[in-house]
Structure formats: structure tokens, C-alpha cells
Design an enzyme around this catalytic site. Sequence first.
Site, short mmCIF file in Angstrom:
data_model
loop_
_atom_site.label_atom_id
_atom_site.label_comp_id
_atom_site.label_asym_id
_atom_site.label_seq_id
_atom_site.Cartn_x
_atom_site.Cartn_y
_atom_site.Cartn_z
N ASP A 32 36.57 41.63 45.17
CA ASP A 32 37.49 40.40 44.57
C ASP A 32 36.70 39.23 44.61
OD1 ASP A 32 39.40 38.40 44.56
OD2 ASP A 32 40.94 40.26 45.22
N HIS A 38 49.42 42.69 34.95
CA HIS A 38 50.49 42.05 34.65
C HIS A 38 50.55 40.42 34.59
CE1 HIS A 38 52.51 41.16 38.97
NE2 HIS A 38 51.40 40.85 38.79
#
Length: 411
Positions: A275, A316
Site C-alpha cells: 500500500d 471499483h
Amino acid sequence: MLPSTPQKVTSKQTSLVNQLQCSLLGPDDNTSARVIDDETRKKAPAAAKELVATLEVPTDVVMRYAWESPSQRLSLRVGAQLRLFHILAEQDGKPISAAELADRSKAELLLIVHIMRVLTAIGFVADAGEQSYVSTLLTKAVTIPELKAALKICHDDSGTVLMRMNDYFQTHGYKCPTDYTDCALQWTFNSKATYFEYIHETSERMGDFNTLMKGQRSTRKHFVEWFPLESELMSGFSGGADDILIVDVGGGRGHDLERILGDIPSFKGHLVLQDLPGTISDIKGLSEGIKPMAHDFFTPQPIKGARAYYTYLVFHDWPDEICRKILRNLMSAMKPNYSKILINECVLPNRDCPSFAAAGDLNMMSIFGGMERTHQQWIILLESVDLQVVRILESPYENDAYGIIEAMLKV
């Protein structure tokens, strides 16, 4: 206004009542020692809602959404901010007065009365007398950090943008935004910041976002319960001590890898969590056997030849063109006939879409210019970058629109 007229009981209503009775009582109508499994529990409210829908007057339904919903959402948000739910829950079932709530929350007494009037109407608090209140199960639910974070984030961020979306469409034309740097979020807040830049502006907002993401995982069956992850990855795994089974790309604080390691201990030492630097540096207590690595998925993937590159709720967030960039960065590291991409996201049905998933679709549009995708949209997206869709395995659980999209390099 449509008049309210007497109605005959229909065969559909009778069928729904029978369905509810079977769910709650069982086929022998015996309530003793009746244990309702999770899937049955989910079916019962769906049948109850459908039954209520056949009984409600249409004007009441329209007015509930138009008149009641905004004030309910506001009251929940103010209640969370003032810690009203925590104060009530700490009473352990004993009543508390509006005056004491006002004193402990440092809010005006009249405002507390206004807010509590709405919260009692929707069951998040119960009246115990005049201007006296007692907690309910919903009161205690809002004190759960993940649910409190959901109220804050969804009201302050996407909720605020969604309230302005019609104005945005009137200004920009009625078409879907596709630029995450210039979509409804920036227009609403008069800012140039992207959503992730926006939530990083304060530690509270970032903390709430991470807590919300953790909570989203806990509300559904984890994919390891229905996807054959161990057999899928161990079959054909090269098996070297330094070889990587899973790279969790954009994996936040490592919630998925922690769950995977707990279920499949043999994966220890073969897992990498990636991340952004700010997220990775903030992680505490990551299990041994999971290697943290700062990485931006808009740059080429540095771990070459892993068995699987896994993402959860990454795509998404983005319109198709940005998704293609992310996919190509993963593809640059993949080993032909060996490496897989495993995408854990919504797979929207073409009809009868669950409300939660449909709402998620518009939420993603509002703050990212992104979207949830159907089965066919996933295939089109992946094939547009020359990936081969191996399969799309959807969750077998009730009202769970999630699935695993598995892809490999075309050869």
C-alpha cells in the site's frame, strides 16, 4: 395524492407470510430450540420487506424517501458526533434524561430533544418517558467503531456529494463522470484534491476510512470461505523459500492477508502486503510471515513472478482507463502460464440487484468517477488489456453480490 383504500389479501401476501413462518418456526411450527442459521436470517427480512411493500400506500413510500430519510441521516450523524450513542450504551439499560445528554455532550437541550425525537422514531433509541431515553440494540451497534466510521464517512463524503449530484448533472450534462481528478467530488467541495488526497488531509478522516474498510470485510462471508484459494494457488506453486504466493496490492492494513494466514498457515512467509507509504508505516502488529512493502499501484509492480496478485475493492474506485493502467502494471510482473490476478469485487447482476450493491455503484461514481461492474463489464475490461478471464466465481451467499474474477496473461 393517491387515496388509501381497503385491499384484499392477495395470494402473494399469503405466500410471503407462509415463507416467513417457515423461516422463523420451521416446517413443524415449533419455536422451541429453534436456531436460525445466517442464510435463513437473511432471507426472512427480505420476505418481510417484500410483504410490507405489498401493504404500503405508494404515497407513504415516496414521502418516506423524500421527507424522512434526510433528517434521519442527519440525526444519526449528529448523534455519532456528540457521542450520544456511547453515552446511552454506557447507561447499561438505565434511562437518561435529555438534560443529562445535553450536559454530557455539551449541546443545547432543545437540539438534543429534536435529534432524539428522530432517533426514537427509527428505533436507534427508545423513549423511557418524557425527554427520557434508553438504549436499544441499534444504539449499541453505532458504538462499534466500524459502524460509527461508516456513518461519518458516508454522510460527510459520498452522502454530501450525492445530495448535489443532480445539480452536477445539470451543469455537466446527464452523463457519467469518468475523470477521477475532476468529477462530482471536486465540483461539490470546490477542490482539486482526489478522494484519496482528500481523506489524507486529516488523521481523523483517514482513520475513519481505514476503520470503515475493515468493517466492510467483517459484514460479509470472507472469500476464503467459498473460494478454493489453497488448492488454486498451491497447485503448480514453485515452492521456493523466497517465492511469493500472494501480493495483496492496495491491501490497506492487511486484513485479508491476516485472515488468509489464519486459515492457511502454510502460506506463512509467502505473502506480501502493498500500500502507499503512509498506510504501511502506520501498520502495527502485522503477523510474522507477511512482508509489508510501500508501493503505488500506478507504478510498475516490483514483485516479479508471484503466483497471484490480489486486489480487494481497488478497481471499483476507478473508471476503465485508469483500471487499464493498474492492470498493465500488474501484467508487467506476471509470469506466463503461472501468475494470476485475483480481483475481489462486486459482480453486479443484470437484474434484481441488491440495494447495497446498487448504492455502492452510485457512491463510487460520486467520489471517484468509478463504478461497480457486471459480469460482462469485467470480461470487457480485462480482455481490453489482453488478459484471459479464467473464471468469475460469485459468492453463494444471500444478497452478497461479490465475486472473485480470475485472470491470466494470454499466451
